[in-house]
Design a protein around this motif. Sequence first.
Motif, PDB file in Angstrom:
ATOM      1  N   LEU A 352      28.970  -1.093  54.717  1.00 14.53           N
ATOM      2  CA  LEU A 352      28.633  -2.515  54.643  1.00 14.53           C
ATOM      3  C   LEU A 352      29.723  -3.390  55.255  1.00 14.53           C
ATOM      4  O   LEU A 352      29.449  -4.461  55.803  1.00 14.53           O
ATOM      5  CB  LEU A 352      28.385  -2.920  53.194  1.00 14.53           C
ATOM      6  N   PHE A 355      29.190  -4.153  59.000  1.00 19.45           N
ATOM      7  CA  PHE A 355      28.061  -4.959  59.461  1.00 19.45           C
ATOM      8  C   PHE A 355      28.534  -6.159  60.283  1.00 19.45           C
ATOM      9  O   PHE A 355      27.892  -6.541  61.260  1.00 19.45           O
ATOM     10  CB  PHE A 355      27.233  -5.437  58.266  1.00 19.45           C
ATOM     11  N   SER A 356      29.655  -6.773  59.898  1.00 14.66           N
ATOM     12  CA  SER A 356      30.111  -7.990  60.579  1.00 14.66           C
ATOM     13  C   SER A 356      30.501  -7.743  62.022  1.00 14.66           C
ATOM     14  O   SER A 356      30.422  -8.658  62.851  1.00 14.66           O
ATOM     15  CB  SER A 356      31.299  -8.598  59.821  1.00 14.66           C
ATOM     16  N   TYR A 364      24.091 -11.964  61.646  1.00 13.85           N
ATOM     17  CA  TYR A 364      24.817 -11.481  60.459  1.00 13.85           C
ATOM     18  C   TYR A 364      24.811 -12.541  59.360  1.00 13.85           C
ATOM     19  O   TYR A 364      24.566 -12.237  58.183  1.00 13.85           O
ATOM     20  CB  TYR A 364      26.255 -11.127  60.843  1.00 13.85           C
ATOM     21  N   SER A 365      25.085 -13.792  59.738  1.00  9.44           N
ATOM     22  CA  SER A 365      25.132 -14.868  58.748  1.00  9.44           C
ATOM     23  C   SER A 365      23.766 -15.124  58.114  1.00  9.44           C
ATOM     24  O   SER A 365      23.670 -15.542  56.967  1.00  9.44           O
ATOM     25  CB  SER A 365      25.652 -16.159  59.390  1.00  9.44           C
ATOM     26  N   TYR A 367      21.028 -12.735  58.007  1.00  9.14           N
ATOM     27  CA  TYR A 367      20.309 -11.591  57.438  1.00  9.14           C
ATOM     28  C   TYR A 367      21.176 -10.639  56.599  1.00  9.14           C
ATOM     29  O   TYR A 367      20.637  -9.700  56.004  1.00  9.14           O
ATOM     30  CB  TYR A 367      19.644 -10.782  58.561  1.00  9.14           C
ATOM     31  N   TYR A 368      22.489 -10.863  56.532  1.00  4.75           N
ATOM     32  CA  TYR A 368      23.323  -9.894  55.812  1.00  4.75           C
ATOM     33  C   TYR A 368      22.915  -9.781  54.341  1.00  4.75           C
ATOM     34  O   TYR A 368      22.841  -8.675  53.789  1.00  4.75           O
ATOM     35  CB  TYR A 368      24.805 -10.263  55.911  1.00  4.75           C
ATOM     36  N   LYS A 369      22.653 -10.897  53.688  1.00  3.57           N
ATOM     37  CA  LYS A 369      22.276 -10.848  52.271  1.00  3.57           C
ATOM     38  C   LYS A 369      20.978 -10.085  52.061  1.00  3.57           C
ATOM     39  O   LYS A 369      20.805  -9.382  51.061  1.00  3.57           O
ATOM     40  CB  LYS A 369      22.166 -12.263  51.715  1.00  3.57           C
ATOM     41  N   PHE A 371      19.944  -7.603  54.054  1.00  2.00           N
ATOM     42  CA  PHE A 371      20.283  -6.186  54.216  1.00  2.00           C
ATOM     43  C   PHE A 371      20.931  -5.647  52.937  1.00  2.00           C
ATOM     44  O   PHE A 371      20.618  -4.544  52.479  1.00  2.00           O
ATOM     45  CB  PHE A 371      21.241  -5.998  55.398  1.00  2.00           C
ATOM     46  N   SER A 372      21.838  -6.423  52.368  1.00  2.00           N
ATOM     47  CA  SER A 372      22.517  -6.007  51.137  1.00  2.00           C
ATOM     48  C   SER A 372      21.517  -5.816  49.996  1.00  2.00           C
ATOM     49  O   SER A 372      21.579  -4.832  49.253  1.00  2.00           O
ATOM     50  CB  SER A 372      23.573  -7.045  50.752  1.00  2.00           C
ATOM     51  N   SER A 395      14.414  -9.600  61.865  1.00  2.00           N
ATOM     52  CA  SER A 395      15.701 -10.018  62.431  1.00  2.00           C
ATOM     53  C   SER A 395      15.792  -9.780  63.931  1.00  2.00           C
ATOM     54  O   SER A 395      16.731 -10.260  64.576  1.00  2.00           O
ATOM     55  CB  SER A 395      16.840  -9.273  61.729  1.00  2.00           C
TER      56      SER A 395
END
Length: 771
Positions: A352, A355-356, A364-365, A367-369, A371-372, A395
């Motif tokens: 994880l 990912f950045s 990333y800003s 869709y990251y949450k 994905f998490s 995404s």
Amino acid sequence: MENLDNEVGGSRKNIDFDIASSNVDIDLEGNCGFATGIYNPQVADDLRPRKGQEFLKLDDVAAFYKAYAKEAGFSVRSWSSKKNKEGTEIMRKEFVCSKQGKYSKSAGVGKKRHRGSFAEGCNAKLAVLRSNSDSFKVSVFVEGHSHPLSTSGKSHPLRSTQQLSMANVTPHQQSSFLEVQTGGIENVGCTQRDFYNDERDKLTDMKRHDGDIFFEYLKFEREKNRSFTFKIEADDEDNITRCFWSDATSRHAYKFYGDVLIFDITYNTNRYGLIFATIMGVNNHGKTIVFACAFLNKESIDSFVWLFNQFLKSMSGSAPKMIITDQHPAMTKAISIVLPNTFHGYSSWHILMKFSEKIDATKYSIYYKEFSACIWNSESPEEFDSEWESLIERSGLQGNTWLQEMYDLRSRWIPAYVNHNFSAGMLSSQQAESGYAFFKEFVSMNNSLVDFVVWFDRGLVCLRNEELIANHKDTNEKPKIRINHNFLAQMADIYTHEMFYKFQDELCESFRYKFQFVRESDNHRVYQIQKRNVETSKVREILYEKDLDFASCSCKKFASTGILCRHIHAYLAKFHDLGMMPDKYILKRWTKSTKSRKVINDYGLCIVEDTSFMLKRSQLIQSTLDVVDKAFVCEETRKIYIDGLRSVTEQIDQFISNRPIEWVSSEKSNPLGGCATSSHASCSFENNHNEPSQVGAKMCEKKLKGGKKKVLNSAKNQKVRRCHGCGKIGQAHDKRNCPAILNQPAPCNKDGNLGEDNGPSTEDEDEVSLN
């Protein structure tokens, strides 16, 4: 050490009483599983208080009783006092055991801090009365305790025995320390520069002998405890290429906590650039412990195969159930060769973190949450696959090769795929990173091999001391119970504090759920469980196996962490009227008595944690310092001390001179393998182990940093030129050929780049840091 078999919850349990030099009288009341008795400390007569004993001051009473308590293994608390009518003088004073008082089970609602209770109703105490001569005489002394006592090696966490002392003085502080100790800088006998010169001479003296000193240090550790094991390999020129070691404490702990391992490699820990590898796990408190360490000169399959083989050999061939690493291809191959039956998982936390740098910053800003949430909240492979495919499509990251690679490896790191395996909660944690963060305080890239292992061992001692303090807390405190429940009363005595509070949180949450019957067969019964009044909450499935009388949940929390989930708690409460928690739902590795069994190696010998060498040395030093403090009162006492010290020294020298030469040489051996303690004395070694060859710079790189950190570090360290003509930064010209001054375009070279004057720099040209 006495083992008693008792009936606890309808099954037999080993209850281990850790009693330090005590006579124990134990009465068993029925089959309830609780032992009652009196614990009488066995200490020297001169340390034991006696009725009628007289003291000049109350401080002397407190000091004497605390010294007795330290030797006996309990802590003292100042209790009641009675003054005269005028209220000016204390006529009676009472000191009690810290476990005096009544235990309150209830815990404050909403309090986040978990503070236990010491009270166990212990009646041990000491009371004194003021006499006519204004001294204090012992009037009451109750010796017996209602609880086990700490051993001599575990008494330092006791509050009344704790003292503040100066330790780990760094070299640059030595001058100031000696200045205070000798009464002035003029009495030190050397300058601060001499300390640096002395350090330099030591390094020079050890040069080209680091390999031999390192070998002698490990050999000395082996002589102190035969359960210490190590292996060193060298190349054709006798340069050390790799080394493995594991001490008795680590090997002993592996027997109980070696079901799940974390394997990690670290750089920049020594001057040769050798890779430092650690094999770690977690204890019954959920804290990091170290099983073994190694130095490697290559990140190759052969190196890792060698390391894992040495590890298995040191642990009597017992393979772990799971090993967690990063996505290192050589590690993956080596584990499949040496540990074919061990589940190899990748750290979800490490993946994880990448990912950045692997995903476009904008996406990333956004869709990251998501994905998490997809990774952590999916509880079945089908649920994860469906959500992942939908998220990739939303995404627009279908062409991201790294995400595709991670998806192909999902069976190694996605909780929905791996939670049927026990991971002790480490697959999703940053346990390895936190372990490295702790040890980096003790090591440096400038360390020699012997420097490294000495400082690392100091860090290891600190880490193990935290475990000892946690064990002390489990023994001397009782956790606060939030609600009156049979399971909580039972598990408060069985689980460690850390695990009990996790168990309690799950139990308290279990009252919010409702059930719905789904289906039943000859062997199974299935229910669905969901939060009351929250229709959007996730629905879990409880499977009850009739033949095994065992319930499992689709969340797989118990299977992966060993702590019973709230859903099974709710099921047991509704469909099973249980007075005690069945053994099948209690994982042994999380209990207080985990390490109660003996550990036997391949040769049938017991692996014992041995600290007697340093313990005896520490006791001698402390005893000497106590005498020095007393002798410092006046000139007469100082003379008595010096004369006595001279006499003792002569007796010891006479004793040693009468012993055989072989005995003297073996007893005088030191951790540096016979290296003289004076920095100016020469060291003699058989030159069998040369210093390692310097590992290439590429191998010395620290772990890969995230993309953002790389950019920031690059900008921070970059120095660029400023033109004093146009004032611009980062241009390939200066004031002498500035286009703004010459009123002409900047010249270009044959490669199309701006021309650069290679002539000597002038005062108009600055190096500008973007710092």
